[in-house]
Design an enzyme around this catalytic site. Structure first.
Site, mmCIF file in Angstrom:
data_model
loop_
_atom_site.group_PDB
_atom_site.id
_atom_site.type_symbol
_atom_site.label_atom_id
_atom_site.label_comp_id
_atom_site.label_asym_id
_atom_site.label_seq_id
_atom_site.Cartn_x
_atom_site.Cartn_y
_atom_site.Cartn_z
ATOM 1 N N HIS A 217 0.870 -1.184 0.000
ATOM 2 C CA HIS A 217 0.000 0.000 0.000
ATOM 3 C C HIS A 217 0.901 1.226 0.000
ATOM 4 C CE1 HIS A 217 -3.733 2.275 0.745
ATOM 5 N NE2 HIS A 217 -2.888 3.130 1.324
ATOM 6 N N CYS A 218 0.770 2.051 -1.027
ATOM 7 C CA CYS A 218 1.644 3.207 -1.188
ATOM 8 C C CYS A 218 0.945 4.475 -0.694
ATOM 9 C CB CYS A 218 2.043 3.376 -2.652
ATOM 10 S SG CYS A 218 3.153 4.775 -2.930
#
Length: 360
Positions: free
Chosen positions: A182-183
């Site tokens: 998850h960025c």
């Protein structure tokens, strides 16, 4: 009033344009990312590029600019601000394609998969006092991938057996196919459907840093030729110095990230797999060779989304379960997933009481 899927979505995603655009719950971080891209571009166009217009003839091109312009399929003057605008526009488009689309979310089940339920030989008493086997769901099951057996886990939240390489994102609260990470910089999970655009976004950001760094340094050199010393050149164009330092720092970040993901693509590995199993020396069943791995990422058609967020919600009949279904945990901890149906239990109790009254 009929509701659409995105109205009742159980994940933490944020939707825009009636479900056409889907972002993660931390989509506000996109504002910071946009500022980090646009502010130096505006400074470059309004300061450095204006000075380079007087230094370069419009027909001349430098080698560095040639590389950038070829990569973005347009030929422009090296001093033309349009060159950096084209590059930055490509970065912004790739950022949008990464953050505003379904990354590969696996649809949830409304109840545990009935076909996977098995019965524990240990018995339990039902409402009528009879001994019945307890239905259970195995915590894991095995599937075959490229001729190798792979274990997949059951997700308690989504009530599904996750496909291979799928993982549940704790930020978005969704199971995502080929989950990479998850960025927070793009405010979205990186998975099967947007990994290609994420890599292109990161690598084009690295090219933008190289472009701005090179042109700013070139501008300082021209000013040194005019004013004689480096200090006077820096005083004449402080914007160039700021851009050199800024782009150099961020080049380490996005450039290092680009190299790291090139390594992962060559091994057909995700960030999640690398950090979790990298030191385990396990055989990678997904590795098809470097060339095929790159083809899989860049030369295959993007899988259609498994979710139609604009569709109308269809009301489902509630599932009637007469027994407690438990999840087998590998550590021996069994947790209840589906509670008893109280109405049926009450009916069974009444029938048992009637039989006892008749026998007496």
């Amino acid at each position: 009033m009929a509701r659409r899927v995105y109205h009742v979505w159980k994940g933490r995603n944020i939707f825009f344009c009636k479900g056409r655009l889907i972002f993660g719950p931390d989509a506000k971080s996109l504002i910071i990312t946009l500022l980090l891209i646009l502010v130096p571009v505006v400074i470059f166009c309004t300061n450095v590029a204006r000075n380079l217009l007087h230094e370069f003839p419009t027909y001349n091109t430098g080698y560095v600019i040639q590389v950038v312009t070829i990569l973005f399929t347009i030929y422009v003057s090296p001093a033309d601000p349009c060159s950096v605008l084209v590059t930055s526009t490509a970065v912004l488009v790739l950022l949008f394609l990464t953050s505003a689309r379904d990354p590969g979310i696996v649809p949830r089940n409304s109840h545990p998969p009935e076909e996977e339920i098995c019965f524990d030989p240990s018995t339990s008493l039902d409402a009528g006092g009879r001994h019945t086997p307890t239905p259970r769901l195995p915590r894991t099951k095995e599937v075959t991938v490229n001729g190798f057996s792979v274990k997949v886990k059951y997700c308690d939240t989504c009530m599904i057996y996750r496909p291979p390489r799928c993982s549940h994102c704790s930020v978005c609260d969704n199971c995502v196919e080929r989950f990479d990470h998850h960025c927070p910089w793009v405010g979205q999970c990186i998975g099967l459907r947007n990994y290609r655009y994420f890599f292109l976004f990161v690598s084009s950001s690295a090219l933008l840093c190289i472009f701005i760094f090179s042109m700013s340094a070139l501008n300082v050199k021209f000013l040194m030729d005019d004013y004689g010393t480096l200090w006077k050149a820096m005083k004449e164009s402080p914007a160039s110095v700021i851009l050199i330092v800024y782009s150099f720092i961020f080049l380490w970040f996005v450039g290092g990230l680009t190299c790291f993901h090139l390594y992962l693509i060559g091994r057909n590995q995700t960030t999640y797999e690398n950090f979790r199993y990298g030191a385990a020396n396990r055989h990678n069943v997904y590795d098809q060779g470097c060339l095929k791995n790159f083809r899989e990422v860049f030369c295959t058609k993007t899988k259609p989304s498994s979710n139609n967020f604009q569709a109308y919600v269809q009301e489902e009949m509630p599932m009637r379960v007469t027994r407690e279904v438990k999840i087998d945990d590998s550590e021996g901890d069994s947790r209840t997933k589906v509670q008893d149906n109280l109405e049926i239990d009450n009916d069974l109790l009444k029938i048992s009481q009637r039989r006892d009254a008749v026998n007496s």
